[in-house]
Design a protein around this motif. Structure first.
Motif, PDB file in Angstrom:
ATOM      1  N   GLN A   1       3.814   3.460  -7.034  1.00  0.00           N
ATOM      2  CA  GLN A   1       3.702   2.723  -8.295  1.00  0.00           C
ATOM      3  C   GLN A   1       4.707   1.575  -8.257  1.00  0.00           C
ATOM      4  N   PHE A   2       4.210   0.348  -8.406  1.00  0.00           N
ATOM      5  CA  PHE A   2       5.062  -0.838  -8.379  1.00  0.00           C
ATOM      6  C   PHE A   2       5.117  -1.490  -9.759  1.00  0.00           C
ATOM      7  N   VAL A   3       6.334  -1.776 -10.202  1.00  0.00           N
ATOM      8  CA  VAL A   3       6.540  -2.558 -11.420  1.00  0.00           C
ATOM      9  C   VAL A   3       6.859  -3.973 -10.961  1.00  0.00           C
ATOM     10  N   ASN A   4       5.950  -4.899 -11.209  1.00  0.00           N
ATOM     11  CA  ASN A   4       6.079  -6.274 -10.739  1.00  0.00           C
ATOM     12  C   ASN A   4       6.429  -7.185 -11.917  1.00  0.00           C
ATOM     13  N   SER A   5       7.577  -7.849 -11.823  1.00  0.00           N
ATOM     14  CA  SER A   5       8.045  -8.713 -12.908  1.00  0.00           C
ATOM     15  C   SER A   5       8.118 -10.155 -12.425  1.00  0.00           C
TER      16      SER A   5
ATOM     17  N   GLU B   1      -0.655   0.777  -9.206  1.00  0.00           N
ATOM     18  CA  GLU B   1      -0.600   2.001  -8.409  1.00  0.00           C
ATOM     19  C   GLU B   1      -1.585   1.854  -7.259  1.00  0.00           C
ATOM     20  N   ASN B   2      -1.083   1.993  -6.053  1.00  0.00           N
ATOM     21  CA  ASN B   2      -1.957   1.852  -4.883  1.00  0.00           C
ATOM     22  C   ASN B   2      -1.408   2.670  -3.723  1.00  0.00           C
ATOM     23  N   ARG B   3      -2.227   2.831  -2.705  1.00  0.00           N
ATOM     24  CA  ARG B   3      -1.824   3.581  -1.521  1.00  0.00           C
ATOM     25  C   ARG B   3      -1.315   2.642  -0.444  1.00  0.00           C
ATOM     26  N   LEU B   4      -0.327   3.104   0.301  1.00  0.00           N
ATOM     27  CA  LEU B   4       0.252   2.315   1.375  1.00  0.00           C
ATOM     28  C   LEU B   4       0.480   3.186   2.603  1.00  0.00           C
ATOM     29  N   LEU B   5       0.522   2.525   3.743  1.00  0.00           N
ATOM     30  CA  LEU B   5       0.932   3.196   4.976  1.00  0.00           C
ATOM     31  C   LEU B   5       2.411   2.946   5.191  1.00  0.00           C
ATOM     32  N   SER B   6       3.179   4.011   5.335  1.00  0.00           N
ATOM     33  CA  SER B   6       4.608   3.859   5.603  1.00  0.00           C
ATOM     34  C   SER B   6       4.804   3.425   7.051  1.00  0.00           C
ATOM     35  N   GLY B   7       6.057   3.174   7.400  1.00  0.00           N
ATOM     36  CA  GLY B   7       6.363   2.794   8.771  1.00  0.00           C
ATOM     37  C   GLY B   7       6.042   3.901   9.761  1.00  0.00           C
ATOM     38  N   LYS B   8       5.953   5.120   9.286  1.00  0.00           N
ATOM     39  CA  LYS B   8       5.605   6.260  10.139  1.00  0.00           C
ATOM     40  C   LYS B   8       4.097   6.459  10.252  1.00  0.00           C
ATOM     41  N   GLY B   9       3.332   5.672   9.460  1.00  0.00           N
ATOM     42  CA  GLY B   9       1.880   5.820   9.484  1.00  0.00           C
ATOM     43  C   GLY B   9       1.356   6.804   8.472  1.00  0.00           C
ATOM     44  N   ASP B  10       2.223   7.317   7.582  1.00  0.00           N
ATOM     45  CA  ASP B  10       1.795   8.257   6.544  1.00  0.00           C
ATOM     46  C   ASP B  10       1.249   7.501   5.340  1.00  0.00           C
ATOM     47  N   ILE B  11       0.282   8.095   4.664  1.00  0.00           N
ATOM     48  CA  ILE B  11      -0.269   7.500   3.452  1.00  0.00           C
ATOM     49  C   ILE B  11       0.541   7.971   2.244  1.00  0.00           C
TER      50      ILE B  11
ATOM     51  N   ILE C   1       4.851   8.055  -5.777  1.00  0.00           N
ATOM     52  CA  ILE C   1       4.232   8.973  -6.746  1.00  0.00           C
ATOM     53  C   ILE C   1       3.208   9.854  -6.042  1.00  0.00           C
ATOM     54  N   THR C   2       3.383  10.079  -4.742  1.00  0.00           N
ATOM     55  CA  THR C   2       2.424  10.869  -3.963  1.00  0.00           C
ATOM     56  C   THR C   2       2.284  12.280  -4.521  1.00  0.00           C
ATOM     57  N   GLU C   3       3.404  12.937  -4.837  1.00  0.00           N
ATOM     58  CA  GLU C   3       3.368  14.313  -5.348  1.00  0.00           C
ATOM     59  C   GLU C   3       2.611  14.374  -6.671  1.00  0.00           C
ATOM     60  N   ARG C   4       2.842  13.373  -7.536  1.00  0.00           N
ATOM     61  CA  ARG C   4       2.145  13.344  -8.822  1.00  0.00           C
ATOM     62  C   ARG C   4       0.648  13.188  -8.614  1.00  0.00           C
TER      63      ARG C   4
ATOM     64  N   TRP D   1       4.996 -11.080   4.818  1.00  0.00           N
ATOM     65  CA  TRP D   1       4.536  -9.820   5.404  1.00  0.00           C
ATOM     66  C   TRP D   1       4.013  -8.950   4.287  1.00  0.00           C
ATOM     67  N   GLN D   2       2.905  -8.282   4.537  1.00  0.00           N
ATOM     68  CA  GLN D   2       2.345  -7.378   3.537  1.00  0.00           C
ATOM     69  C   GLN D   2       2.205  -5.990   4.133  1.00  0.00           C
ATOM     70  N   PRO D   3       2.688  -4.967   3.408  1.00  0.00           N
ATOM     71  CA  PRO D   3       2.439  -3.603   3.868  1.00  0.00           C
ATOM     72  C   PRO D   3       0.940  -3.340   3.864  1.00  0.00           C
ATOM     73  N   LEU D   4       0.511  -2.434   4.701  1.00  0.00           N
ATOM     74  CA  LEU D   4      -0.922  -2.177   4.846  1.00  0.00           C
ATOM     75  C   LEU D   4      -1.429  -1.259   3.739  1.00  0.00           C
ATOM     76  N   PRO D   5      -2.227  -1.805   2.812  1.00  0.00           N
ATOM     77  CA  PRO D   5      -2.817  -0.941   1.793  1.00  0.00           C
ATOM     78  C   PRO D   5      -3.977  -0.150   2.398  1.00  0.00           C
ATOM     79  N   VAL D   6      -4.296   0.927   1.753  1.00  0.00           N
ATOM     80  CA  VAL D   6      -5.370   1.794   2.234  1.00  0.00           C
ATOM     81  C   VAL D   6      -6.685   1.377   1.601  1.00  0.00           C
ATOM     82  N   ASP D   7      -7.749   1.390   2.432  1.00  0.00           N
ATOM     83  CA  ASP D   7      -9.110   1.093   1.972  1.00  0.00           C
ATOM     84  C   ASP D   7      -9.185  -0.247   1.237  1.00  0.00           C
ATOM     85  N   ASP D   8      -9.651  -0.246   0.005  1.00  0.00           N
ATOM     86  CA  ASP D   8      -9.900  -1.484  -0.730  1.00  0.00           C
ATOM     87  C   ASP D   8      -8.823  -1.774  -1.774  1.00  0.00           C
TER      88      ASP D   8
END
Length: 231
Positions: A190-194, A176-186, A213-216, A147-154
């Motif tokens: 920031q993901f650290v992938n190891s 760093e990328n944008r995602l849609l939460s379960g509530k539909g919010d953007i 990191i939305t506030e930042r 399952w993949q969370p829905l990224p925004v745009d490209d």
């Protein structure tokens, strides 16, 4: 039915603290210390009655619970053969691994970050409660599935491209990328992938730790707007 001992090797002597000449000709369960004889009697009796092989693991020795053994019982026409293999070291490793995993799970479940582990094909092997809460998914809906969370745009091609750069020489990738939460919010995340690799350098799993990191990002956008207006 009486299970009279006809052979008793040196290893058995050391294990049970009995000399072969005092055991051969005696009933099998009289050869065991009283505290452990009952542990095996049901297993052996079943193997003889059903004429089927039986295997089990247990602990015993000159001291109670001193050693772990893999016990195998092979019935034949006129009796049974019993084999013991010492697996104490294996059990100690398994116990240490289980305690390590328990500590790991306790640690990540108390994190505020989104923590997940998945195989290179995207199959989840672990997600913490924060991850489930953010995407409004249950662990049963995720673990063992792709399952993949829905990224925004490209953003998806960017994510895939960066993950493909994971290697033993480059074991950690920040995305760093944008995602849609379960509530539909953007949300900006920031993901650290190891990457976790085997001895041959093959990628086994990816552990991903994400924080919001939305506030930042909003602050950075406001700052850029302010600077452009000033200019």
């Amino acid at each position: 039915d009486e299970l009279i001992v006809t052979y008793f090797n040196k290893a058995a002597e050391q294990l049970l603290g009995r000399k072969s000449q005092k055991v051969i000709g005696q009933k099998l369960f009289d050869s065991f210390p009283e505290a452990i004889g009952s542990i095996f009697e049901d297993k052996y009796t079943w193997a003889v009655k059903e004429k089927k092989f039986v295997s089990f693991q247990t602990y015993f020795g000159l001291k109670p619970y001193e050693n772990w053994y893999d016990v195998r019982v092979y019935p034949f026409e006129n009796g049974i053969s019993v084999y013991f293999q010492v697996i104490t070291e294996q059990k100690l490793v398994e116990d240490a691994l289980r305690k390590s995993e328990d500590r790991y799970r306790s640690l990540v479940e108390n994190q505020t970050e989104l923590v997940s582990r998945f195989t290179p094909d995207g199959t989840f092997v672990f997600v913490n409660d924060v991850y489930c809460h953010f995407f409004k998914k249950t662990k049963d809906e995720l673990i063992g599935k792709k399952w993949q969370p829905l990224p925004v745009d490209d953003d998806l091609p960017l994510i895939q491209k960066k993950l493909q750069t994971l290697s033993q020489s480059n074991p950690t990738v920040f995305i760093e990328n944008r995602l849609l939460s379960g509530k539909g919010d953007i949300h900006w995340m920031q993901f650290v992938n190891s990457g976790l690799f085997d001895l041959h350098g093959n990628l086994l799993e990816i552990q991903s730790v994400g924080r919001d990191i939305t506030e930042r990002k909003q602050a950075e956008k406001a700052l850029r707007a302010s600077e452009e207006k000033f200019s």
